[in-house]
Design a protein around this motif. Structure first.
Motif, PDB file in Angstrom:
ATOM      1  N   PHE A 209       0.827  -1.210   0.000  1.00 26.97           N
ATOM      2  CA  PHE A 209       0.000   0.000   0.000  1.00 26.97           C
ATOM      3  C   PHE A 209       0.867   1.268   0.000  1.00 26.97           C
ATOM      4  N   GLU A 210       2.014   1.181   0.645  1.00 29.11           N
ATOM      5  CA  GLU A 210       2.889   2.350   0.755  1.00 29.11           C
ATOM      6  C   GLU A 210       3.458   2.753  -0.598  1.00 29.11           C
ATOM      7  N   GLY A 211       3.848   1.777  -1.420  1.00 29.09           N
ATOM      8  CA  GLY A 211       4.473   2.071  -2.705  1.00 29.09           C
ATOM      9  C   GLY A 211       3.685   3.027  -3.583  1.00 29.09           C
ATOM     10  N   PRO A 212       2.411   2.743  -3.876  1.00 34.72           N
ATOM     11  CA  PRO A 212       1.633   3.639  -4.742  1.00 34.72           C
ATOM     12  C   PRO A 212       1.025   4.826  -4.004  1.00 34.72           C
ATOM     13  N   GLY A 213       1.278   4.925  -2.686  1.00 29.53           N
ATOM     14  CA  GLY A 213       0.777   6.081  -1.938  1.00 29.53           C
ATOM     15  C   GLY A 213      -0.662   5.972  -1.498  1.00 29.53           C
ATOM     16  N   TYR A 214      -1.178   4.747  -1.302  1.00 26.57           N
ATOM     17  CA  TYR A 214      -2.553   4.560  -0.815  1.00 26.57           C
ATOM     18  C   TYR A 214      -2.531   4.678   0.713  1.00 26.57           C
ATOM     19  N   ALA A 215      -2.510   5.930   1.171  1.00 21.86           N
ATOM     20  CA  ALA A 215      -2.185   6.223   2.564  1.00 21.86           C
ATOM     21  C   ALA A 215      -3.211   5.694   3.556  1.00 21.86           C
ATOM     22  N   LEU A 216      -4.506   5.766   3.242  1.00 24.53           N
ATOM     23  CA  LEU A 216      -5.510   5.306   4.192  1.00 24.53           C
ATOM     24  C   LEU A 216      -5.431   3.799   4.390  1.00 24.53           C
ATOM     25  N   GLU A 217      -5.214   3.056   3.316  1.00 28.03           N
ATOM     26  CA  GLU A 217      -5.048   1.613   3.448  1.00 28.03           C
ATOM     27  C   GLU A 217      -3.753   1.297   4.192  1.00 28.03           C
ATOM     28  N   GLU A 218      -2.717   2.071   3.916  1.00 27.59           N
ATOM     29  CA  GLU A 218      -1.445   1.847   4.605  1.00 27.59           C
ATOM     30  C   GLU A 218      -1.575   2.064   6.106  1.00 27.59           C
ATOM     31  N   THR A 219      -2.185   3.187   6.508  1.00 26.12           N
ATOM     32  CA  THR A 219      -2.274   3.475   7.937  1.00 26.12           C
ATOM     33  C   THR A 219      -3.193   2.499   8.649  1.00 26.12           C
ATOM     34  N   ARG A 220      -4.268   2.112   8.000  1.00 29.11           N
ATOM     35  CA  ARG A 220      -5.174   1.135   8.613  1.00 29.11           C
ATOM     36  C   ARG A 220      -4.442  -0.197   8.848  1.00 29.11           C
ATOM     37  N   THR A 221      -3.594  -0.572   7.906  1.00 31.68           N
ATOM     38  CA  THR A 221      -2.843  -1.815   8.036  1.00 31.68           C
ATOM     39  C   THR A 221      -1.743  -1.677   9.083  1.00 31.68           C
ATOM     40  N   ARG A 222      -1.100  -0.524   9.129  1.00 36.80           N
ATOM     41  CA  ARG A 222      -0.058  -0.301  10.143  1.00 36.80           C
ATOM     42  C   ARG A 222      -0.624  -0.410  11.559  1.00 36.80           C
ATOM     43  N   ARG A 223      -1.865   0.018  11.746  1.00 35.28           N
ATOM     44  CA  ARG A 223      -2.446  -0.097  13.086  1.00 35.28           C
ATOM     45  C   ARG A 223      -2.618  -1.560  13.480  1.00 35.28           C
ATOM     46  N   SER A 224      -3.007  -2.411  12.522  1.00 35.70           N
ATOM     47  CA  SER A 224      -3.095  -3.847  12.805  1.00 35.70           C
ATOM     48  C   SER A 224      -1.712  -4.436  13.059  1.00 35.70           C
ATOM     49  N   LEU A 225      -0.719  -3.977  12.299  1.00 35.49           N
ATOM     50  CA  LEU A 225       0.650  -4.450  12.502  1.00 35.49           C
ATOM     51  C   LEU A 225       1.166  -4.046  13.875  1.00 35.49           C
ATOM     52  N   ALA A 226       0.846  -2.841  14.307  1.00 31.64           N
ATOM     53  CA  ALA A 226       1.254  -2.388  15.641  1.00 31.64           C
ATOM     54  C   ALA A 226       0.656  -3.288  16.717  1.00 31.64           C
ATOM     55  N   GLU A 227      -0.594  -3.690  16.530  1.00 35.29           N
ATOM     56  CA  GLU A 227      -1.237  -4.596  17.490  1.00 35.29           C
ATOM     57  C   GLU A 227      -0.506  -5.930  17.542  1.00 35.29           C
ATOM     58  N   ALA A 228      -0.091  -6.423  16.365  1.00 38.10           N
ATOM     59  CA  ALA A 228       0.647  -7.691  16.326  1.00 38.10           C
ATOM     60  C   ALA A 228       1.992  -7.556  17.038  1.00 38.10           C
ATOM     61  N   HIS A 229       2.701  -6.450  16.803  1.00 33.40           N
ATOM     62  CA  HIS A 229       3.983  -6.225  17.487  1.00 33.40           C
ATOM     63  C   HIS A 229       3.781  -6.178  19.004  1.00 33.40           C
ATOM     64  N   LEU A 230       2.738  -5.500  19.424  1.00 30.95           N
ATOM     65  CA  LEU A 230       2.498  -5.342  20.857  1.00 30.95           C
ATOM     66  C   LEU A 230       2.198  -6.685  21.512  1.00 30.95           C
ATOM     67  N   LYS A 231       1.382  -7.512  20.843  1.00 33.47           N
ATOM     68  CA  LYS A 231       1.070  -8.823  21.400  1.00 33.47           C
ATOM     69  C   LYS A 231       2.290  -9.738  21.413  1.00 33.47           C
ATOM     70  N   ALA A 232       3.229  -9.472  20.494  1.00 33.86           N
ATOM     71  CA  ALA A 232       4.467 -10.260  20.464  1.00 33.86           C
ATOM     72  C   ALA A 232       5.488  -9.746  21.479  1.00 33.86           C
ATOM     73  N   GLY A 233       5.132  -8.699  22.196  1.00 32.32           N
ATOM     74  CA  GLY A 233       6.031  -8.153  23.207  1.00 32.32           C
ATOM     75  C   GLY A 233       7.014  -7.136  22.689  1.00 32.32           C
ATOM     76  N   ASP A 234       6.882  -6.723  21.433  1.00 25.31           N
ATOM     77  CA  ASP A 234       7.804  -5.756  20.837  1.00 25.31           C
ATOM     78  C   ASP A 234       7.162  -4.370  20.892  1.00 25.31           C
ATOM     79  N   ARG A 235       7.205  -3.759  22.056  1.00 23.49           N
ATOM     80  CA  ARG A 235       6.564  -2.463  22.260  1.00 23.49           C
ATOM     81  C   ARG A 235       7.198  -1.377  21.403  1.00 23.49           C
ATOM     82  N   GLU A 236       8.508  -1.439  21.234  1.00 25.97           N
ATOM     83  CA  GLU A 236       9.216  -0.424  20.446  1.00 25.97           C
ATOM     84  C   GLU A 236       8.751  -0.423  18.992  1.00 25.97           C
ATOM     85  N   ALA A 237       8.605  -1.634  18.416  1.00 28.54           N
ATOM     86  CA  ALA A 237       8.140  -1.727  17.028  1.00 28.54           C
ATOM     87  C   ALA A 237       6.708  -1.218  16.900  1.00 28.54           C
TER      88      ALA A 237
END
Length: 496
Positions: A209-237
């Motif tokens: 999503f980041e490559g072509p600049g589809y920012a809303l899809e990118e940010t929505r996906t990043r929020r899910s990725l942040a949740e995955a990092h947090l559950k994995a114990g990687d608070r910094e990521a």
């Protein structure tokens, strides 16, 4: 087609070619709508919103009813991305089941996004079950796009089996929309606890999503990725992802995405400065006209007696979080929390003219979210002069005046699911209430501390008594093949 293929910038360039067709009568609202769609997909909902408003006026003037409906729904989606999903959902209206299939799939995806963002979880779940009930929704592109929205809703409501079935049947399809498949796979893996797979698939989707600049899809996906990092114990990521969302959202004016990332950061102890335009309390106490809102959970005493303390704490903290989100999204400031009650003040900076409407919209959103979670609330709203500010160096912001007492007393008279507004608050919002077909009942109330009866207007929740406890899938489409007088085959879609 270019927008579908992640080439929205090329689509913007192509729109200039249509200028030559204005002289031969091509409706300009089509050009405005197409340009708005490209800007929206590139993550600029504010630009899309302005163009869609212009297009809507022109469509009405030319009585282009079909295009008017399309533009209005696109406008509602932009409204949601600008931080007002509840308003966008009301603007969207009911899904029309008689549409052609390609239009129906678009409507379902749009309305589910708005429902999820506005907190209408039951509504989104019902649509998701409808999607699950039908294997194909047109071509593979449309089926996968709709499946992506369905999986987000089903995972959010704990229906993992149904979500997994949708993901399985969309794995073979158009490679152009692979990022949506990767996001589905990542969200499903996250829900199942496979954090390694979740992080891998969501990272792939972010990059796509980041490559072509589809920012809303990118940010929505990043929020899910942040949740995955947090559950994995990687608070910094997780923090890195959420800060990236805030940066992108602020650059693009994507208010909803920025707010959601800020709330998620606050939950892990990272407080970011408010975006430009959010209300700030005056450094010294000053008098100004404000709107005050009190919200209180009904039946709290019985909950204390019947529920485990940890469960009750979780419910109340969720209610407080929702209240904070909605108040700040509508340019208000939380004054205080008191057990199961919340007090908020709007127009603390003195710069807002529509602060009463903002307070009412926040109140309705809080009520609807709390009701859906089994926490029926009563809310009181009043307008008037108050002294606003911090009364001592270490104190929180306060609003002191008769308006505060009035809002509190009105809240005490509101039943579960009701909002009671003062006479002045009603005068400032009655046009909006009428436009949204929301009825109120005028009453004269005897309130403690007020020598004369106080005029107020009661807004009930029309859906509270009707809301089903278990959502059911909507009627799904059954294809009926018929033949015309010619040899060409027609397809008719009917509901059963």
């Amino acid at each position: 087609m270019r927008i579908r293929m992640f080439r929205a910038r090329e689509a913007l360039d192509r729109m200039r070619l249509y200028e030559s067709l204005r002289a031969v009568g091509r409706p300009i609202h089509l050009e405005l709508s197409g340009t708005a769609s490209a800007w929206y997909h590139l993550g600029y909902p504010g630009r899309a919103y302005e163009l869609q408003q212009q297009a809507l006026v022109l469509a009405r003037e030319t009585q282009s009813h079909t295009f008017e409906g399309w533009i209005r729904r696109d406008l509602s989606v932009s409204t949601g991305a600008l931080g007002r999903p509840d308003e966008g959902l009301k603007m969207f209206g009911p899904v029309n089941p008689n549409l052609e299939l390609q239009d129906l799939t678009l409507q379902l995806r749009q309305v589910m996004r708005l429902q999820m963002d506005a907190g209408d979880i039951a509504g989104a779940e019902a649509h998701a079950l409808t999607i699950h009930a039908r294997p194909l929704w047109g071509n593979s592109y449309e089926t996968r796009l709709l499946g992506d929205a369905g999986v987000e809703a089903l995972v959010g409501t704990g229906r993992i089996d149904e979500a997994e079935q949708i993901v399985s049947r969309t794995r073979v399809g158009d490679p152009i929309v692979q990022p949506y498949q990767d996001r589905m796979e990542g969200r499903l893996a996250l829900a199942k606890g496979d954090l390694t797979a979740a992080r891998e698939m969501l990272t792939k989707a972010v990059s796509a999503f980041e490559g072509p600049g589809y920012a809303l899809e990118e940010t929505r996906t990043r929020r899910s990725l942040a949740e995955a990092h947090l559950k994995a114990g990687d608070r910094e990521a997780a923090e890195t992802e959420l800060r990236t969302v805030v940066r992108i959202a602020d650059e693009h004016g994507a208010v909803f995405e920025g707010d959601q990332a800020r709330y998620a950061l606050a939950a892990i102890g990272v407080e970011l400065s408010s975006p430009t335009g959010r209300q700030q309390a005056p450094a010294q106490a000053e008098e100004r006209v404000v709107t005050v809102m009190f919200a209180d959970v009904r039946g709290y005493t019985q909950m204390v007696a019947n529920e485990a303390p940890l469960d009750l704490v979780d419910k109340v903290s969720t209610f407080h979080r929702w209240a904070k989100q909605e108040v700040e999204r509508h340019h208000g400031v939380i004054d205080k929390y008191a057990g199961d009650a919340v007090m908020a003040t709007f127009n603390v900076s003195g710069a807002k003219l529509d602060h009463t409407l903002q307070a009412l919209q926040a109140a309705l959103a809080i009520r609807d979210k709390a009701n859906a979670a089994g926490l029926p609330v009563g809310i009181g709203i009043a307008v008037g002069a108050a002294v606003v500010g911090s009364l001592t160096a270490q104190a929180n912001m306060s609003a002191i005046g008769e308006v505060t007492n009035l809002a509190s007393r009105l809240q005490g008279q509101a039943a579960a699911g009701e909002v009671l507004v003062s006479e002045e608050a009603y005068k400032r919002t009655r046009d909006w209430l009428a436009q949204n077909s929301m009825r109120s009942t005028a009453e004269a109330l005897a309130l403690k501390g007020f020598p004369q009866p106080v005029s107020a207007h009661r807004l009930s929740d029309p859906g509270l008594a009707k809301r089903p406890s278990i959502p059911r899938p909507l009627p799904y489409l059954k294809r009926v093949e018929t033949r015309s007088r010619s040899s060409f085959s027609l397809r008719r879609w009917s509901f059963r």
